[in-house]
Design a protein around this motif. Structure first.
Motif, mmCIF file in Angstrom:
data_model
loop_
_atom_site.group_PDB
_atom_site.id
_atom_site.type_symbol
_atom_site.label_atom_id
_atom_site.label_comp_id
_atom_site.label_asym_id
_atom_site.label_seq_id
_atom_site.Cartn_x
_atom_site.Cartn_y
_atom_site.Cartn_z
ATOM 1 N N MET A 46 0.826 -1.201 0.000
ATOM 2 C CA MET A 46 0.000 0.000 0.000
ATOM 3 C C MET A 46 0.872 1.269 0.000
ATOM 4 O O MET A 46 0.580 2.236 -0.667
ATOM 5 N N ARG A 47 2.020 1.219 0.734
ATOM 6 C CA ARG A 47 2.915 2.368 0.793
ATOM 7 C C ARG A 47 3.943 2.286 -0.309
ATOM 8 O O ARG A 47 4.900 1.554 -0.224
ATOM 9 N N SER A 48 3.788 3.027 -1.376
ATOM 10 C CA SER A 48 4.819 2.941 -2.395
ATOM 11 C C SER A 48 5.152 4.311 -2.954
ATOM 12 O O SER A 48 6.130 4.476 -3.639
ATOM 13 N N TYR A 49 4.345 5.312 -2.603
ATOM 14 C CA TYR A 49 4.530 6.629 -3.202
ATOM 15 C C TYR A 49 5.567 7.439 -2.425
ATOM 16 O O TYR A 49 5.382 7.732 -1.263
ATOM 17 N N LEU A 50 6.669 7.732 -3.048
ATOM 18 C CA LEU A 50 7.619 8.651 -2.416
ATOM 19 C C LEU A 50 8.134 9.589 -3.505
ATOM 20 O O LEU A 50 8.908 9.178 -4.361
ATOM 21 N N PRO A 51 7.657 10.839 -3.485
ATOM 22 C CA PRO A 51 8.051 11.756 -4.559
ATOM 23 C C PRO A 51 9.516 12.160 -4.434
ATOM 24 O O PRO A 51 10.126 12.014 -3.373
ATOM 25 N N VAL A 52 10.067 12.675 -5.513
ATOM 26 C CA VAL A 52 11.423 13.232 -5.470
ATOM 27 C C VAL A 52 11.385 14.470 -4.584
ATOM 28 O O VAL A 52 10.470 15.283 -4.702
ATOM 29 N N TYR A 53 12.345 14.589 -3.662
ATOM 30 C CA TYR A 53 12.366 15.760 -2.804
ATOM 31 C C TYR A 53 13.818 16.195 -2.571
ATOM 32 O O TYR A 53 14.754 15.446 -2.849
ATOM 33 N N HIS A 54 13.979 17.394 -2.056
ATOM 34 C CA HIS A 54 15.298 17.966 -1.794
ATOM 35 C C HIS A 54 15.360 18.268 -0.300
ATOM 36 O O HIS A 54 14.483 18.936 0.224
ATOM 37 N N MET A 55 16.401 17.755 0.370
ATOM 38 C CA MET A 55 16.539 18.066 1.799
ATOM 39 C C MET A 55 17.919 18.657 2.090
ATOM 40 O O MET A 55 18.923 18.093 1.676
ATOM 41 N N GLU A 56 17.921 19.776 2.794
ATOM 42 C CA GLU A 56 19.162 20.377 3.285
ATOM 43 C C GLU A 56 19.240 20.102 4.783
ATOM 44 O O GLU A 56 18.209 20.093 5.470
ATOM 45 N N ALA A 57 20.443 19.886 5.289
ATOM 46 C CA ALA A 57 20.600 19.583 6.720
ATOM 47 C C ALA A 57 21.691 20.460 7.328
ATOM 48 O O ALA A 57 22.826 20.018 7.537
ATOM 49 N N PRO A 58 21.383 21.741 7.597
ATOM 50 C CA PRO A 58 22.400 22.616 8.197
ATOM 51 C C PRO A 58 22.828 22.111 9.567
ATOM 52 O O PRO A 58 22.068 21.419 10.238
ATOM 53 N N SER A 59 24.058 22.465 9.955
ATOM 54 C CA SER A 59 24.559 21.920 11.222
ATOM 55 C C SER A 59 24.473 22.923 12.367
ATOM 56 O O SER A 59 24.824 22.612 13.489
ATOM 57 N N ASP A 60 24.033 24.171 12.071
ATOM 58 C CA ASP A 60 23.808 25.099 13.193
ATOM 59 C C ASP A 60 22.589 25.964 12.910
ATOM 60 O O ASP A 60 22.139 26.087 11.763
ATOM 61 N N LEU A 61 22.086 26.570 13.982
ATOM 62 C CA LEU A 61 20.830 27.309 13.902
ATOM 63 C C LEU A 61 20.929 28.511 12.971
ATOM 64 O O LEU A 61 20.017 28.772 12.176
ATOM 65 N N ALA A 62 22.055 29.242 13.040
ATOM 66 C CA ALA A 62 22.191 30.446 12.209
ATOM 67 C C ALA A 62 22.059 30.094 10.730
ATOM 68 O O ALA A 62 21.370 30.790 9.968
ATOM 69 N N SER A 63 22.683 28.981 10.299
ATOM 70 C CA SER A 63 22.587 28.588 8.877
ATOM 71 C C SER A 63 21.155 28.211 8.528
ATOM 72 O O SER A 63 20.646 28.573 7.461
ATOM 73 N N ALA A 64 20.483 27.486 9.433
ATOM 74 C CA ALA A 64 19.101 27.080 9.159
ATOM 75 C C ALA A 64 18.213 28.316 8.985
ATOM 76 O O ALA A 64 17.400 28.394 8.055
ATOM 77 N N LEU A 65 18.408 29.290 9.868
ATOM 78 C CA LEU A 65 17.567 30.490 9.807
ATOM 79 C C LEU A 65 17.861 31.322 8.557
ATOM 80 O O LEU A 65 16.971 31.968 8.006
ATOM 81 N N GLU A 66 19.118 31.260 8.095
ATOM 82 C CA GLU A 66 19.444 31.954 6.833
ATOM 83 C C GLU A 66 18.699 31.341 5.657
ATOM 84 O O GLU A 66 18.152 32.033 4.824
ATOM 85 N N TRP A 67 18.661 30.000 5.612
ATOM 86 C CA TRP A 67 17.892 29.320 4.555
ATOM 87 C C TRP A 67 16.440 29.802 4.580
ATOM 88 O O TRP A 67 15.842 30.085 3.554
ATOM 89 N N MET A 68 15.893 29.891 5.780
ATOM 90 C CA MET A 68 14.480 30.236 5.919
ATOM 91 C C MET A 68 14.224 31.703 5.595
ATOM 92 O O MET A 68 13.176 32.061 5.075
ATOM 93 N N GLN A 69 15.203 32.540 5.881
ATOM 94 C CA GLN A 69 15.039 33.973 5.602
ATOM 95 C C GLN A 69 15.102 34.245 4.092
ATOM 96 O O GLN A 69 14.355 35.084 3.577
ATOM 97 N N ARG A 70 15.977 33.505 3.396
ATOM 98 C CA ARG A 70 16.163 33.735 1.963
ATOM 99 C C ARG A 70 14.866 33.506 1.190
ATOM 100 O O ARG A 70 14.516 34.252 0.304
ATOM 101 N N GLU A 71 14.142 32.421 1.549
ATOM 102 C CA GLU A 71 12.886 32.115 0.857
ATOM 103 C C GLU A 71 11.846 31.696 1.902
ATOM 104 O O GLU A 71 11.609 30.496 2.106
ATOM 105 N N PRO A 72 11.226 32.661 2.598
ATOM 106 C CA PRO A 72 10.294 32.303 3.678
ATOM 107 C C PRO A 72 9.169 31.380 3.181
ATOM 108 O O PRO A 72 8.530 31.656 2.177
ATOM 109 N N GLY A 73 9.003 30.267 3.876
ATOM 110 C CA GLY A 73 7.917 29.339 3.538
ATOM 111 C C GLY A 73 8.305 28.281 2.519
ATOM 112 O O GLY A 73 7.590 27.295 2.336
#
Ligand SMILES: Cc1cc2nc3c(=O)[nH]c(=O)nc-3n(C[C@H](O)[C@H](O)[C@H](O)COP(=O)(O)OP(=O)(O)OC[C@H]3O[C@@H](n4cnc5c(N)ncnc54)[C@H](O)[C@@H]3O)c2cc1C
Length: 287
Positions: free
Chosen positions: A1-28
């Motif tokens: 029944m579980r077979s659908y997994l779409p192509v996706y892109h994941m970034e994994a920053p290693s600190d909070l400042a980098s994560a928040l920069e990603w989010m600030q650049r393109e909010p949402g």
């Protein structure tokens, strides 16, 4: 029944400042991904519009539980297993431990996080009622800075929360004022765990000379958001926990909730159970 997994892109920053920069650049555009226990279900079911994820799992700034003289501060990535294993949380905030113990099974408890439960904003989630009756506050962070917000005012509508698209929940702060209060938590579901609540109740009260000096009551699964029963609380302050007071409080509670019929239960059943759980809380207040 579980077979659908779409192509996706994941970034994994290693600190909070980098994560928040990603989010600030393109909010949402970048969906925060913590334990993934809510997101993976949606992704696999093809119900998640997002294709870009920001894994926050490795951010050390969102981890850990700090015990200070006035507050306990819980990192948003704290899992249900970690909550249950923490000595101060278990002693002073037992309702949060109960909620954690009744959230899913062991695998979900090992991976699911408190921040994820809050941000997912399900009205049927199990930890929000406990957090409300403990007067929790949330620290929300963005590249622009940090702000603290009372959790009681965080939910504004069905799955609507006061979190901007460039913000993360960093920490949850609980005042250490409840240890001497009477406390009660009850999740009513089809099974003890691995079942979504039909009704979830949390209550804390300070009793002085037999009277209810102060009280907090919150419920899940009885409205489009978790409910803070503010009118019921107001009616109870200063009263003796008598049968007549209970009846008035039950009537007030019925006016504050708006349960619905769905696949798990009926509005009528939920309304009755909410009143019964208030009566159960009253028994504890009088004991
Ligand atoms: C089998 C199973 C059983 C379950 N049983 C229960 C149950 O009994 N009770 C219950 O309440 N829940 C239950 N859940 C739901 C889920 O486990 C919880 O809601 C969990 O706490 C989600 O945390 P997470 O880290 O996995 O969130 P994720 O899936 O990673 O994210 C959930 C949402 O929160 C956002 N998010 C996560 N962390 C942050 C953050 N720090 N800042 C901003 N946004 C953030 C994500 O973008 C996403 O929108 C169950 C899930 C499964 C799969």
């Amino acid at each position: 029944m579980r077979s659908y997994l779409p192509v996706y892109h994941m970034e994994a920053p290693s600190d909070l400042a980098s994560a928040l920069e990603w989010m600030q650049r393109e909010p949402g555009a970048w969906k925060p991904f913590a334990g993934g226990t809510d997101l993976m279900v949606l992704l696999e079911a093809g119900k998640l519009p997002h294709r870009r994820f920001l894994s926050i799992w490795k951010l050390p700034e969102l981890r850990g539980i700090e015990v200070g003289p006035d507050h306990v501060t819980i990192g948003a990535l704290t899992t249900y297993t970690a909550l249950q294993g923490h000595e101060t949380i278990a002693r002073e905030f037992p309702l949060l431990c109960r909620a954690a113990a009744e959230t899913g099974g062991i695998a979900t408890q090992n991976r699911g996080t408190l921040g994820g439960n809050i941000a997912n904003a399900s009205p049927a989630a199990d930890s929000p009622p406990a957090l409300i009756v403990y007067d929790a506050e949330l620290e929300l962070v963005s590249a622009g800075g940090a702000r603290w917000l009372g959790y009681r005012d965080f939910h504004t509508g069905y799955k609507q929360i006061r979190l901007r698209p460039d913000e993360l929940i960093r920490r949850i702060r609980l005042p250490r004022t409840r240890a001497t209060w009477k406390q009660h938590y009850r999740k009513v579901g089809t099974r003890r765990a691995q079942a979504i609540s039909k009704v979830c109740f949390a209550g804390t009260a300070r009793i002085e000379h037999g009277r209810i000096a102060d009280v907090r009551i919150a419920l899940g699964s009885v409205a489009p958001t978790v409910v803070c029963a503010a009118q019921t609380e107001k009616l109870l302050r200063g009263e003796l926990p008598s049968r007549a007071v209970l009846q008035g409080a039950q009537a007030a509670l019925a006016r504050e909730i708006a349960p619905i019929d769905d696949m798990r239960s009926t509005a009528r059943y939920r309304g009755r159970v909410a009143q019964n759980l208030l009566a159960e809380f009253f028994e504890i207040l009088s004991s």
